[in-house]
Structure formats: C-alpha cells, structure tokens
Scaffold this motif. Structure first.
Motif, short mmCIF file in Angstrom:
data_model
loop_
_atom_site.label_atom_id
_atom_site.label_comp_id
_atom_site.label_asym_id
_atom_site.label_seq_id
_atom_site.Cartn_x
_atom_site.Cartn_y
_atom_site.Cartn_z
N TRP A 81 21.25 120.60 -42.23
CA TRP A 81 20.71 119.32 -41.76
C TRP A 81 20.56 118.34 -42.91
O TRP A 81 20.85 117.15 -42.77
CB TRP A 81 19.37 119.53 -41.05
N PHE A 82 20.13 118.81 -44.08
CA PHE A 82 19.96 117.92 -45.22
C PHE A 82 21.33 117.42 -45.71
O PHE A 82 21.44 116.28 -46.16
CB PHE A 82 19.17 118.59 -46.34
N ASP A 83 22.38 118.24 -45.63
CA ASP A 83 23.72 117.73 -45.95
C ASP A 83 24.12 116.67 -44.93
O ASP A 83 24.79 115.69 -45.27
CB ASP A 83 24.75 118.86 -45.98
N SER A 135 32.63 115.05 -42.87
CA SER A 135 32.40 115.18 -41.42
C SER A 135 31.02 115.73 -41.09
O SER A 135 30.62 115.72 -39.92
CB SER A 135 33.47 116.07 -40.79
N TYR A 136 30.27 116.20 -42.09
CA TYR A 136 28.89 116.60 -41.81
C TYR A 136 28.05 115.42 -41.33
O TYR A 136 26.97 115.61 -40.77
CB TYR A 136 28.25 117.24 -43.04
N ALA A 137 28.54 114.21 -41.53
CA ALA A 137 27.84 113.04 -40.99
C ALA A 137 27.89 113.02 -39.47
O ALA A 137 27.04 112.38 -38.82
CB ALA A 137 28.45 111.75 -41.55
N ASP A 138 28.85 113.69 -38.88
CA ASP A 138 29.06 113.73 -37.43
C ASP A 138 28.26 114.90 -36.85
O ASP A 138 28.49 116.06 -37.20
CB ASP A 138 30.56 113.91 -37.16
N ARG A 139 27.34 114.60 -35.97
CA ARG A 139 26.49 115.66 -35.41
C ARG A 139 27.30 116.73 -34.67
O ARG A 139 26.95 117.91 -34.69
CB ARG A 139 25.46 115.06 -34.46
N ALA A 140 28.36 116.32 -34.01
CA ALA A 140 29.17 117.30 -33.27
C ALA A 140 29.78 118.32 -34.24
O ALA A 140 29.80 119.52 -33.97
CB ALA A 140 30.26 116.60 -32.47
N VAL A 141 30.28 117.83 -35.38
CA VAL A 141 30.85 118.73 -36.39
C VAL A 141 29.76 119.64 -36.95
O VAL A 141 29.98 120.84 -37.15
CB VAL A 141 31.54 117.92 -37.50
N LEU A 142 28.59 119.07 -37.18
CA LEU A 142 27.46 119.87 -37.66
C LEU A 142 27.13 120.98 -36.67
O LEU A 142 26.93 122.14 -37.06
CB LEU A 142 26.25 118.98 -37.90
N GLY A 143 27.09 120.65 -35.39
CA GLY A 143 26.81 121.66 -34.37
C GLY A 143 27.85 122.76 -34.35
O GLY A 143 27.51 123.95 -34.23
N GLN A 144 29.13 122.39 -34.50
CA GLN A 144 30.20 123.39 -34.56
C GLN A 144 30.05 124.29 -35.78
O GLN A 144 30.27 125.51 -35.71
CB GLN A 144 31.56 122.69 -34.59
N ALA A 145 29.68 123.67 -36.93
CA ALA A 145 29.51 124.45 -38.15
C ALA A 145 28.36 125.44 -38.01
O ALA A 145 28.47 126.60 -38.44
CB ALA A 145 29.28 123.51 -39.34
#
Length: 197
Positions: A81-83, A135-145
């Motif tokens: 989340w911090f990234d 792409s960590y700025a994109d919540r969808a990508v974060l959720g996938q990660a």
C-alpha cells in the motif's frame, strides 16, 4: 517498504539501487565474490530500511488499523500500500516522472542480468509484463499483485480480498504514510552517508 521505495531511497547510485532490488532475493551474507561492494551496501541498506520500517511508530499505528484476519499480514499489506501511495503521488517525492523512473529501474535489472538470482529474473519478467513499479499507482494492479502474493504463500490467507479493506482505510493510512516516509528518507540518507561510501 516495497521495490519502488527501496529503489528511490537508494538515491541516484545505480549500484545501491540494484542492491535495493536484490534485498528481498539474497539471503544471508551477500557474497563479495559475486556482488560488487556498493551492491552489497545496497542490500544492507535494504535490510536497514526494513528494520527501521518495522519499528517505526507510524507504521505500527498503521498496522493497528487493519482488522483480523488482515492484521496478521500487515507487513506485506502496508509494504504494498505504501508503494501505491508513493507511485500515486510520485511527483511529490522525485523530480523524474514515474514512468521514466520505472523504465530506468527495469533497464537497470536487464543491464546487470548476470548478477540477478533466478527469483529476481522471474520477478523482472513480471515487472516487464505489468509495467512495474509504475503500475502500483493503479489500484487494480495492486489488487492483482496482492492476490498473486497470496497464492504464493503456503497457508490460506485473505490477501486476495485485502484491497477494499485498504481503500476503506485510505485516509488514515495516508496520514501515517505522510508522517513516516519523510522520516524514512532522512534515515536512508543518513545511512548512505555513513555506510554507503
């Protein structure tokens, strides 16, 4: 902290940046027969950042915001989340545009391919495929990660459902990040002055 933060906190020195990326993939004492001294310094900086982060009052307060069963995985969740916070507001923290910085970091990993352990080579392929760390700025990508990390853990875990929980606590987590990250920057600069030469 996660990959974007570790690279950024290493400053402009690409050896320290490379060490920052290697930090999660090299275990035990780094081999001086394999890694140049400043790469080893970068690995040690990564570890020092992790120790500082885990003990910081703002991080501990942020972890306390996460309810069971997520709190057990608070370290992973807050690193990611911090990234996300860092990527989303990157212009506040770095003069280089996020996409350029992200491209340069992946290029660094390709340039020094011979120094990468197999697990980091595999992760670099994931970075290339998904445009990380930008792409960590994109919540969808974060959720996938987060879901991907959850699948790699050996026990059942709730990481695939963590994103809505984090989003619901976005304001308070941002407050903790705002306190923590400038202090972490100061810590990293001081560490490099003492140990990074």
């Amino acid at each position: 902290m996660n990959h974007l933060a570790h690279a950024l906190l290493a400053g402009d020195d690409e050896w320290l940046q490379l060490g920052g990326m290697l930090g999660d993939f090299v275990h035990g004492q780094p081999d001086p027969e394999v890694f140049p001294p400043r790469v080893i310094a970068g690995i040690r900086l990564h570890r020092a950042i992790d120790v500082y982060t885990d003990a910081h009052p703002a991080v501990l307060a942020a972890k306390a915001q996460l309810p069971p069963p997520y709190r057990r995985y608070a370290g992973i969740l807050l690193d990611m989340w911090f990234d996300h916070c860092l990527a989303r507001d990157f212009a506040r923290w770095c003069v280089q545009p996020l996409e350029d910085y992200s491209d340069a970091l992946r290029a660094l990993l390709h340039r020094y391919d011979a120094l990468l352990p197999p697990a980091l080579r595999r992760f670099r392929g994931y970075m290339d495929a998904h445009g990380l760390p930008a792409s960590y700025a994109d919540r969808a990508v974060l959720g996938q990660a987060l879901a991907g990390i959850g699948q790699r853990l050996s026990r059942d875990n709730p990481l695939d459902s963590a994103l809505p929980m984090l989003v619901a606590r976005e304001a308070v987590l941002q407050e903790h990040f705002e306190v923590f990250f400038p202090q972490l920057q100061g810590f990293a600069r001081g560490w490099i002055e003492v140990h990074g030469g």
